[in-house]
Design an enzyme around this catalytic site. Structure first.
Site, PDB file in Angstrom:
ATOM      1  N   ASN A 208       0.841  -1.199   0.000  1.00 41.23           N
ATOM      2  CA  ASN A 208       0.000   0.000   0.000  1.00 41.23           C
ATOM      3  C   ASN A 208       0.876   1.249   0.000  1.00 41.23           C
ATOM      4  O   ASN A 208       2.098   1.161   0.006  1.00 41.23           O
ATOM      5  CB  ASN A 208      -0.949  -0.020   1.205  1.00 41.23           C
ATOM      6  CG  ASN A 208      -0.187  -0.118   2.508  1.00 41.23           C
ATOM      7  OD1 ASN A 208       0.603   0.742   2.849  1.00 41.23           O
ATOM      8  ND2 ASN A 208      -0.403  -1.215   3.231  1.00 41.23           N
ATOM      9  N   ASP A 277      -3.829  -6.285   4.769  1.00 44.20           N
ATOM     10  CA  ASP A 277      -4.808  -7.192   5.373  1.00 44.20           C
ATOM     11  C   ASP A 277      -4.753  -8.590   4.759  1.00 44.20           C
ATOM     12  O   ASP A 277      -5.127  -9.563   5.390  1.00 44.20           O
ATOM     13  CB  ASP A 277      -6.217  -6.615   5.204  1.00 44.20           C
ATOM     14  CG  ASP A 277      -6.412  -5.378   6.073  1.00 44.20           C
ATOM     15  OD1 ASP A 277      -5.923  -5.393   7.218  1.00 44.20           O
ATOM     16  OD2 ASP A 277      -7.030  -4.407   5.594  1.00 44.20           O
ATOM     17  N   LYS A 287       9.797 -16.618 -10.691  1.00 39.32           N
ATOM     18  CA  LYS A 287       8.980 -15.579 -11.311  1.00 39.32           C
ATOM     19  C   LYS A 287       7.836 -16.204 -12.113  1.00 39.32           C
ATOM     20  O   LYS A 287       8.081 -17.119 -12.918  1.00 39.32           O
ATOM     21  CB  LYS A 287       9.863 -14.723 -12.229  1.00 39.32           C
ATOM     22  CG  LYS A 287       9.124 -13.565 -12.832  1.00 39.32           C
ATOM     23  CD  LYS A 287       9.993 -12.777 -13.784  1.00 39.32           C
ATOM     24  CE  LYS A 287       9.139 -11.779 -14.533  1.00 39.32           C
ATOM     25  NZ  LYS A 287       9.810 -11.234 -15.701  1.00 39.32           N
ATOM     26  N   PHE A 322      -4.297   3.136  14.878  1.00 44.09           N
ATOM     27  CA  PHE A 322      -4.603   4.151  13.871  1.00 44.09           C
ATOM     28  C   PHE A 322      -5.766   3.653  13.027  1.00 44.09           C
ATOM     29  O   PHE A 322      -5.920   2.438  12.842  1.00 44.09           O
ATOM     30  CB  PHE A 322      -3.387   4.396  12.965  1.00 44.09           C
ATOM     31  CG  PHE A 322      -2.447   5.423  13.524  1.00 44.09           C
ATOM     32  CD1 PHE A 322      -1.673   5.135  14.633  1.00 44.09           C
ATOM     33  CD2 PHE A 322      -2.346   6.680  12.945  1.00 44.09           C
ATOM     34  CE1 PHE A 322      -0.814   6.081  15.174  1.00 44.09           C
ATOM     35  CE2 PHE A 322      -1.492   7.628  13.471  1.00 44.09           C
ATOM     36  CZ  PHE A 322      -0.719   7.335  14.582  1.00 44.09           C
ATOM     37  N   LYS A 336     -13.282   0.288  15.485  1.00 46.46           N
ATOM     38  CA  LYS A 336     -11.957  -0.330  15.629  1.00 46.46           C
ATOM     39  C   LYS A 336     -11.453  -0.212  17.070  1.00 46.46           C
ATOM     40  O   LYS A 336     -10.870  -1.146  17.605  1.00 46.46           O
ATOM     41  CB  LYS A 336     -10.955   0.318  14.672  1.00 46.46           C
ATOM     42  CG  LYS A 336     -11.162  -0.137  13.234  1.00 46.46           C
ATOM     43  CD  LYS A 336     -10.242   0.552  12.254  1.00 46.46           C
ATOM     44  CE  LYS A 336     -10.712   0.234  10.826  1.00 46.46           C
ATOM     45  NZ  LYS A 336     -10.066   1.036   9.815  1.00 46.46           N
ATOM     46  N   LYS A 340     -10.932  -3.746  18.829  1.00 46.73           N
ATOM     47  CA  LYS A 340      -9.529  -4.125  19.065  1.00 46.73           C
ATOM     48  C   LYS A 340      -9.073  -3.811  20.494  1.00 46.73           C
ATOM     49  O   LYS A 340      -7.901  -3.957  20.811  1.00 46.73           O
ATOM     50  CB  LYS A 340      -8.622  -3.455  18.028  1.00 46.73           C
ATOM     51  CG  LYS A 340      -8.991  -3.834  16.579  1.00 46.73           C
ATOM     52  CD  LYS A 340      -7.947  -3.439  15.563  1.00 46.73           C
ATOM     53  CE  LYS A 340      -8.491  -3.635  14.145  1.00 46.73           C
ATOM     54  NZ  LYS A 340      -7.446  -3.605  13.108  1.00 46.73           N
TER      55      LYS A 340
HETATM   56  N1  CTP Z   1      -3.731  -3.472  11.899  1.00 45.34           N
HETATM   57  C1  CTP Z   1      -2.956  -4.540  12.324  1.00 45.34           C
HETATM   58  N2  CTP Z   1      -2.946  -5.688  11.599  1.00 45.34           N
HETATM   59  C2  CTP Z   1      -3.680  -5.827  10.470  1.00 45.34           C
HETATM   60  C3  CTP Z   1      -4.481  -4.739  10.039  1.00 45.34           C
HETATM   61  C4  CTP Z   1      -4.467  -3.566  10.764  1.00 45.34           C
HETATM   62  O1  CTP Z   1      -2.266  -4.427  13.353  1.00 45.34           O
HETATM   63  N3  CTP Z   1      -3.652  -6.955   9.803  1.00 45.34           N
HETATM   64  C5  CTP Z   1      -3.733  -2.239  12.695  1.00 45.34           C
HETATM   65  C6  CTP Z   1      -3.116  -1.032  12.035  1.00 45.34           C
HETATM   66  O2  CTP Z   1      -1.746  -0.927  12.364  1.00 45.34           O
HETATM   67  C7  CTP Z   1      -3.914   0.131  12.611  1.00 45.34           C
HETATM   68  C8  CTP Z   1      -5.274  -0.487  12.887  1.00 45.34           C
HETATM   69  O3  CTP Z   1      -5.078  -1.893  12.917  1.00 45.34           O
HETATM   70  O4  CTP Z   1      -3.400   0.575  13.836  1.00 45.34           O
HETATM   71  C9  CTP Z   1      -6.343  -0.152  11.872  1.00 45.34           C
HETATM   72  O5  CTP Z   1      -5.892  -0.426  10.580  1.00 45.34           O
HETATM   73  P1  CTP Z   1      -6.778  -0.067   9.309  1.00 45.34           P
HETATM   74  O6  CTP Z   1      -6.013  -0.468   8.080  1.00 45.34           O
HETATM   75  O7  CTP Z   1      -7.292   1.339   9.434  1.00 45.34           O
HETATM   76  O8  CTP Z   1      -8.046  -0.967   9.481  1.00 45.34           O
HETATM   77  P2  CTP Z   1      -8.325  -2.510   9.467  1.00 45.34           P
HETATM   78  O9  CTP Z   1      -8.362  -2.974  10.891  1.00 45.34           O
HETATM   79  O10 CTP Z   1      -7.386  -3.209   8.555  1.00 45.34           O
HETATM   80  O11 CTP Z   1      -9.812  -2.551   8.938  1.00 45.34           O
HETATM   81  P3  CTP Z   1     -10.416  -2.177   7.499  1.00 45.34           P
HETATM   82  O12 CTP Z   1      -9.417  -2.674   6.486  1.00 45.34           O
HETATM   83  O13 CTP Z   1     -11.688  -2.900   7.468  1.00 45.34           O
HETATM   84  O14 CTP Z   1     -10.583  -0.674   7.479  1.00 45.34           O
END
Ligand code: CTP
Length: 399
Positions: A208, A277, A287, A322, A336, A340
């Site tokens: 990302n 995610d 490859k 975050f 969240k 969490k």
């Molecule tokens: N986070 C994490 N591990 C993951 C995904 C997210 O530790 N696999 C943590 C991020 O570091 C951040 C928080 O969860 O502090 C929220 O991440 P965000 O990308 O905003 O949301 P998601 O929990 O992934 O949910 P969604 O994709 O549905 O928005």
């Protein structure tokens, strides 16, 4: 909150000089010791006596320079300062400093100080957009000087546009964020930053836009304030701040393992990383060739949610997450925070031009467990980092 802090408030000649009177009032009310330095033209707009009465200190102007040089001197002003704020800052003043000209008390003080310097420019919109001005500002930023972006509106010169000095309360917030005491001594803070990379094959990956800037800024702020910092970072182009222990990782799985190994001794865990995610269900050893295929369907499987896992096993540490959102910022962030099991979540709308991924600034809101939501003005990521650490200290003290 600013008790014992010495601030040099520089005032240059602009119609907005009257607003720095209010800024001075806010700074002194918060406990700061403020020394005002006015340029010759600033005294045409507001009388030095006003600043003198409110600061309780003699006002420095070039008019009395010879006398004051023997009494106080610009070097002791520069040396003693914890922060220099110039509001309003004219294009002339910024141009001088950007080009190494120190020909009056204020420019000399700015150039002689090792304290952070915050400029709040105010000028005509065309001057603000002039490429010469822009280059001067950029040059100073590259050297670590801080800037407050002017507000947009009707300008004193009759033009409409960007160039107004923002509200004094906003200037106050920005100034306060640059003053950081060593108040995190004894804290062990684990911070994650950057994106993760999920390999498809030896030459491709899923990731990302995260640059890592927010997490690195928190690490820098925390270490400057005396904390012991472990920074667990995905791949970024940033140099780790001095004094931080860096653990470099690639994938979400590696980040998960590094975090679990580090949290045992932590007192605060801050998860600023943009963890991918999902990862490819299978990583090819060699490859993947096109082989005449018109389309490629990539199967992804879920990565561990590191933050959720931390929330589920919660120990004495304070847990901060975050939320990067494009819609329903507050509702999604609150979900969240609850799901969490966090103490605080930093919500930012990544669709804003000056917030989120890969930009220097951020516009955030802090959401707390008790339902409180705090909205912050646009700040640099380092300033957001200091504000976040202030709130963490507040929570630790039971506030
Ligand atoms: N986070 C994490 N591990 C993951 C995904 C997210 O530790 N696999 C943590 C991020 O570091 C951040 C928080 O969860 O502090 C929220 O991440 P965000 O990308 O905003 O949301 P998601 O929990 O992934 O949910 P969604 O994709 O549905 O928005």
């Amino acid at each position: 909150m600013l008790n014992g802090k010495r601030i040099v408030l520089g005032v240059t000649g602009g119609i907005a000089a009257y607003k720095s009177v209010e800024l001075l009032r806010l700074l002194t009310k918060a406990g700061a010791e403020v020394h005002v330095v006015m340029t010759r033209s600033a005294t045409e707009f507001v009388g030095p006596l006003t600043f003198q009465a409110l600061s309780g200190n003699p006002v420095h102007t070039d008019l009395f320079n010879l006398y004051q040089e023997s009494e106080i001197g610009h070097i002791s002003l520069a040396d003693g300062a914890d922060l220099v704020v110039v509001a309003p800052a004219t294009a002339n003043l910024i141009g001088k400093v950007a080009n190494g000209i120190a020909d009056d008390l204020l420019t000399t003080t700015i150039m002689a100080t090792k304290a952070p310097v915050l400029f709040a420019p105010a000028m005509n919109v065309n001057m603000f957009e002039n490429p010469i001005y822009r280059a001067n500002e950029h040059r100073l930023e590259e050297h670590g000087y801080h800037f407050v972006e002017p507000a947009t509106g009707e300008l004193a010169c009759g033009w409409e546009g960007k160039g107004k000095l923002p509200d004094p309360s906003y200037l106050f917030d920005r100034a306060a964020a640059l003053l950081h005491p060593a108040d995190l001594q004894g804290e062990r803070i684990v911070i994650t930053a950057g994106p993760t990379r999920e390999e498809i094959d030896p030459v491709r990956y899923v990731s990302n836009y995260s640059s890592g800037r927010m997490g690195y800024a928190i690490a820098e702020a925390a270490v400057r304030r005396g904390a012991e910092v472990v920074l667990i970072s995905g791949p970024t182009a940033l140099a780790p701040p001095t004094g931080v222990k860096l653990v470099a990782v690639q994938s979400a799985k590696q980040m998960h393992d590094a975090v679990m190994a580090a949290v045992d001794k932590a007192s605060v865990v801050i998860k600023a990383a943009a963890v991918a995610d999902y990862r490819p269900a299978e990583r090819a050893e060699s490859k993947v060739k096109k082989g005449g295929r018109e389309a490629w369907q990539l199967e992804l499987e879920k990565n561990p949610d590191i933050l959720a896992a931390l929330g589920a096993m919660k120990k004495e540490w304070l847990l901060v997450g975050f939320a990067a959102e494009t819609d329903d910022l507050i509702a999604n962030a609150r979900k969240k925070l609850e799901q969490k099991n966090l103490d605080l979540i930093v919500a930012n709308d990544v669709t804003c031009a000056d917030a989120g991924f890969d930009v220097e600034t951020n516009i955030v809101r802090f959401l707390f467990r008790d339902g409180k939501v705090e909205e912050l003005p646009k700040m640099t990521k380092l300033e957001v980092a200091h504000s976040l650490l202030d709130r963490i200290i507040g929570l630790k003290q039971g506030g």
